[in-house]
Design an enzyme around this catalytic site. Structure first.
Site, mmCIF file in Angstrom:
data_model
loop_
_atom_site.group_PDB
_atom_site.id
_atom_site.type_symbol
_atom_site.label_atom_id
_atom_site.label_comp_id
_atom_site.label_asym_id
_atom_site.label_seq_id
_atom_site.Cartn_x
_atom_site.Cartn_y
_atom_site.Cartn_z
ATOM 1 N N HIS A 676 -20.353 38.254 11.651
ATOM 2 C CA HIS A 676 -21.759 37.952 11.377
ATOM 3 C C HIS A 676 -22.043 36.446 11.383
ATOM 4 C CE1 HIS A 676 -20.410 37.478 7.082
ATOM 5 N NE2 HIS A 676 -21.329 36.532 7.126
ATOM 6 N N ASP A 726 -16.786 43.790 10.678
ATOM 7 C CA ASP A 726 -17.254 42.397 10.560
ATOM 8 C C ASP A 726 -16.060 41.447 10.657
ATOM 9 O OD1 ASP A 726 -18.819 40.188 10.173
ATOM 10 O OD2 ASP A 726 -19.135 40.500 8.016
ATOM 11 N N SER A 825 -18.830 32.937 3.773
ATOM 12 C CA SER A 825 -18.785 34.025 4.750
ATOM 13 C C SER A 825 -17.704 33.699 5.771
ATOM 14 C CB SER A 825 -20.139 34.167 5.441
ATOM 15 O OG SER A 825 -21.095 34.688 4.537
#
EC number: 3.4.21.-
Length: 875
Positions: A676, A726, A825
């Site tokens: 992502h 992901d 992230s």
């Protein structure tokens, strides 16, 4: 009421003294505001003529040499009550009353060293001990008569006069020790007290300062019921706290009546740095700012031997006494010999200590000295006319500077002579010196204060020489006077000025620089902060190796004031004090700009081929994680403690690209992150760069390296509208296995086994990154301990969004809200295999909010993708 007071006073015979004292006070206060007479005692020459003649006797005509005054009969004591009999005139002035330096008719005393030689040649034998003394205290050399001193009369001739050493004295009564008690003031032969109305710590501090019992006083109160019959002299005393004695404070004359709450003023004297520091005082100087150093230990006062005594030791003494200005050491009983034991010897302060107790020194009472070696200090206040030598290698040399109107300035060399140099060096405590070119010292940026100075050589102070008015000159700083004074055999070390310390580093040789000024630790702003400034800080702290500057609160933000800004060191100074060019406390900074240093820094060491091969053949090594134990849980990590932590950044020509995601180094050329991370800016390699070896995102560091991206591989099953699959891989630019260079701060992490269940095999798990700290995103790499949770926690919380290709982790305790927000992230979730290496078990993926109770973070389960990772990377 008035009649009763009169009858009571008449009964005890105190009416003339009490009434006379009030008259003196009223008259003194009146003249003080209108004519500003010299501060000190309440001078009798301000009394009405008939009172002055009744109470004093004019001095006899000046003889060929001053005769020692004859002893006068002691005045009849006025008994106020049993145990409260006033003392007769003393035969000497005790050391605790150093401010008595006027005759009993108000003439200021001359310093004993200033008595003309014509009088010295014929002086009495008993006076010989006072020759050369710099103080002007009243004394009785033969011990038989009242204390006296020399003074200059209106015609400029020298005469002598008696002194009343008790007039205006203070003492503390009613306690078992000398450091606390009820305040009593002596006037007109009677001890009296002070009403406690408006009595505060500033008033108490003046009393303690006057008695040389410390720089800090605590205001207390004592009931009048326990004092017996004693006059009250003052009420509503209003001291600023910096007066030399209580007579200089504003106050009201007691007009009778009852003190509020029937309480008298009392004090407790102490030191601002705590009871662990020894009590010290200065004795024998001409003011409270100088004298022989005496310490209170084991119930008695004693001196310090001057072996190894220098300006750095004096700096600590002045600081402990809360006396600011220029500190200087004096030797060979310069302020007279003491009489108690010699307490300390071989004192070797760096100048950075807060108390002499912290300095290397002999054991208490161990010495090989006599009182002829008693050490002294002077703490010269920064008043107009104070001089110093600045910009040199020590306090004995440098550019001549004069303090005026709150600012240091230089002196022009027009007409400068050897006699001028002699006067300057003598005032600074050196015997002689020579003029030196100011080009050898750093050029001043301040004003040029003086020009056309001409000394005869007889002056005791530089400002006694003839000169132009302040600020009048026709010079540039290329004509500044430079001087090198000869220290002599005693030696003089540079006074180190403000103490400094390093905070929040990984060891004692590094950290945020903090400086102790005005009783408080504060920081330095990093404006203009360079390795030269760092070198001076490290030198002051005793480190001799290379120094590196760190900016942007590299070691975390400090608290308290920002003391200093725009430090400008050349790198050759001995202390920070020599580099400060701006007023203390003046800045335009925040603590996010706090300056730091690394001392004894030897930088990035080159690795041999064999070392490179050994590093590339292993994974999951933390070479630096055992350097220091740290509290884990959303705190700064150790530099190099997580060597596989890298960052994915937007590419920028200025190397300041924004951090997008965290990532994990798997080999020299491959990086693991989240898919992502590429949703917003696409998967074009031109948009991205990877930074390895980073710790502070805004400060360039020796081990960090920014590398371009050659290829981005996103898992084919990933969908932007879903959180499953992901995971992504990034190929760095460079030849095979030669992209990122391995070192102690750059190393790869290990991959887990395929379908490995980390809840059973892993322990000691952490997330790392530059993520949310609860207030903002961190500039320094963070680490936080985290627990792997059973998948049912996330299945219940997130329902169908949580799949078997995900890990559930976090802390469910209310007081420990650590989840994926503390990482970045795409950043790693690392766990340690017991007795083995560190393994990347998760990639930070998603969650609901930051630090929300019962909302654990969700991480991509790396063990589910091991075959795919190996097929892409060929690892």
């Amino acid at each position: 009421m008035t009649l009763a007071r009169f009858a009571l006073a008449l009964l005890f015979g105190v009416l003339p003294e009490v009434v006379g004292f009030e008259s003196v006070l009223n008259d003194s206060l009146h003249h003080r505001h209108r004519h500003s007479p010299p501060p000190g005692l309440l001078y009798p020459h301000y009394l009405p003529t008939e009172q002055r003649h009744r109470r004093t006797r004019p001095p006899p005509p000046l003889p060929r040499f001053p005769r020692p005054p004859r002893a006068l009969p002691a005045l009849r004591p006025h008994a106020l009550q049993a145990g409260h009999t006033p003392e007769p005139h003393p035969r000497g002035c005790p050391a605790g009353e150093p401010w008595v330096s006027v005759t009993d008719f108000g003439a200021p005393c001359l310093r004993w060293a200033e008595v003309p030689p014509s009088l010295e040649r014929s002086s009495p034998a008993g006076w010989a001990q006072l020759r050369g003394q710099r103080h002007n205290f009243c004394r009785s050399p033969d011990g038989a008569g009242r204390p006296w001193c020399f003074y200059g009369d209106a015609r400029g001739k020298v005469d002598w006069g008696y002194c009343d050493c008790r007039h205006g004295s203070v003492r503390l009564r009613g306690s078992k020790n000398e450091f606390e008690g009820t305040v009593e003031v002596y006037a007109n032969g009677v001890w009296g007290t002070v009403c406690s109305s408006h009595w505060d710590d500033s008033d108490a501090s003046v009393i303690c300062h006057q008695l040389q019992l410390g720089g800090k006083g605590i205001a207390k109160q004592t009931p009048f019921s326990g004092l017996g019959l004693i006059p009250v002299y003052w009420s509503n005393v209003r001291c600023r706290g910096d007066e030399e004695n209580i007579l200089l404070c504003e106050k009201d004359i007691w007009q009778g009546g009852v003190c509020p709450q029937k309480m008298a003023a009392a004090v407790m004297c102490s030191f601002s740095h705590g009871p662990a520091f020894p009590i010290i005082r200065l004795v024998g100087g001409s003011s409270v700012h100088e004298g022989r150093v005496e310490l209170y230990h084991a119930g008695q006062w004693g001196t310090i031997c001057d072996d190894q005594w220098d300006d750095a030791d004096a700096e600590v003494i002045c600081r402990q006494l809360s006396l600011s200005g220029i500190a200087k050491a004096w030797h060979q009983a310069y302020f007279g010999e003491g009489s108690g034991p010699v307490m300390l010897d071989e004192v070797r302060c760096t100048g950075n200590e807060l108390s002499i107790e912290q300095c290397p020194k002999s054991s208490w009472g161990e010495h090989n000295c006599g009182h002829k070696e008693d050490a002294g200090v002077s703490c010269t206040p920064l008043t107009d006319g104070v001089i110093r030598l600045a910009g040199g290698k020590g306090s004995h040399e440098g550019r001549l500077e004069v303090y005026y109107s709150g600012q240091w300035g230089t002196v022009c060399d027009d007409g400068w002579t050897e006699l001028n140099t002699y006067v300057v060096c003598r005032q600074l405590g050196f015997k002689y010196g020579k003029q030196a070119s100011a080009n050898h010292f750093e050029e001043s940026a301040g004003p040029i204060w003086l020009d056309d100075v001409s000394c005869s050589g007889k002056e005791t102070r530089f400002l006694q020489c003839s000169r132009r008015q302040w600020g009048r000159h026709d010079c540039s700083h290329r004509e500044d006077v430079g001087i090198a004074c000869y220290p002599g055999s005693e030696g003089h070390r540079l006074s180190l000025g403000f103490p400094v310390r390093l905070m929040d580093g990984e060891n004692k040789k590094e950290g945020r620089v903090e400086v102790f000024i005005n009783g408080q630790w504060g920081t330095i702003c990093d404006d203009g902060w360079t390795d030269k400034d760092a070198a001076v800080i490290c030198r002051q702290l005793g480190y001799k190796g290379p120094a590196r500057a760190r900016t942007m609160a590299y070691f975390g933000e400090g608290k308290g004031p920002i003391h200093v800004d725009n430090v400008k060191c050349t790198g050759n100074e001995r202390s920070l004090a020599d580099c400060i060019k701006q007023d203390i406390g003046r800045h335009n900074c925040r603590h996010s700009e706090d300056a730091g240093v690394i001392c004894d820094y030897f930088g990035k060491k080159a690795s041999g081929n064999s070392n490179k091969e050994s590093l590339s053949s292993v994974c999951g090594l933390r070479l630096l994680h055992r350097r220091q134990k740290r509290i884990i849980g959303g705190k700064n990590s150790l530099r190099g403690g997580w060597p596989w932590q890298v960052s994915l950044r937007l590419k920028s020509s200025h190397r300041d690209g924004r951090l997008l995601c965290g990532a994990t180094l798997l080999s020299s050329c491959w990086v693991l992150t989240a898919a992502h991370c590429f949703k917003r800016y696409g998967n074009s390699t031109r948009n991205y760069a990877v930074r390895v070896g980073d710790y502070h995102t805004l400060v360039p560091e020796e081990f960090e390296e920014e590398i371009g991206v050659q290829e981005i591989v996103i898992h084919r099953e990933y969908r932007p509208d879903s959180s499953d699959y992901d995971i992504a891989l990034v190929r760095l630019q460079g030849p095979e296995e030669q992209c990122a260079r391995f070192n102690s701060h750059v190393l790869p992490a290990c991959l887990p086994l395929w379908r490995e269940r980390p809840q059973k095999t892993a322990s000691n798990c952490y997330i790392t990154g530059w993520g949310d700290t609860g207030q903002a995103y961190s500039r320094t790499l963070q680490q936080a301990a985290i627990h792997l949770l059973p998948k049912r926690f996330c299945e219940e919380r997130y329902k169908g969004r949580f799949t078997g290709r995900m890990l559930c982790a976090g802390n469910l305790h209310e007081h420990k809200h650590v989840d994926s927000c503390q990482g970045d992230s795409g950043g790693p979730l690392m766990c340690e295999r017991p007795g083995e290496s560190w393994v990347v078990y998760g990639v930070t993926s998603w969650g609901y909010g930051c630090g929300v109770k019962d909302s654990p973070g969700v991480y991509t389960k790396v063990s589910a993708f091991v075959p795919w990772i190996k097929s892409v990377t060929k690892l």
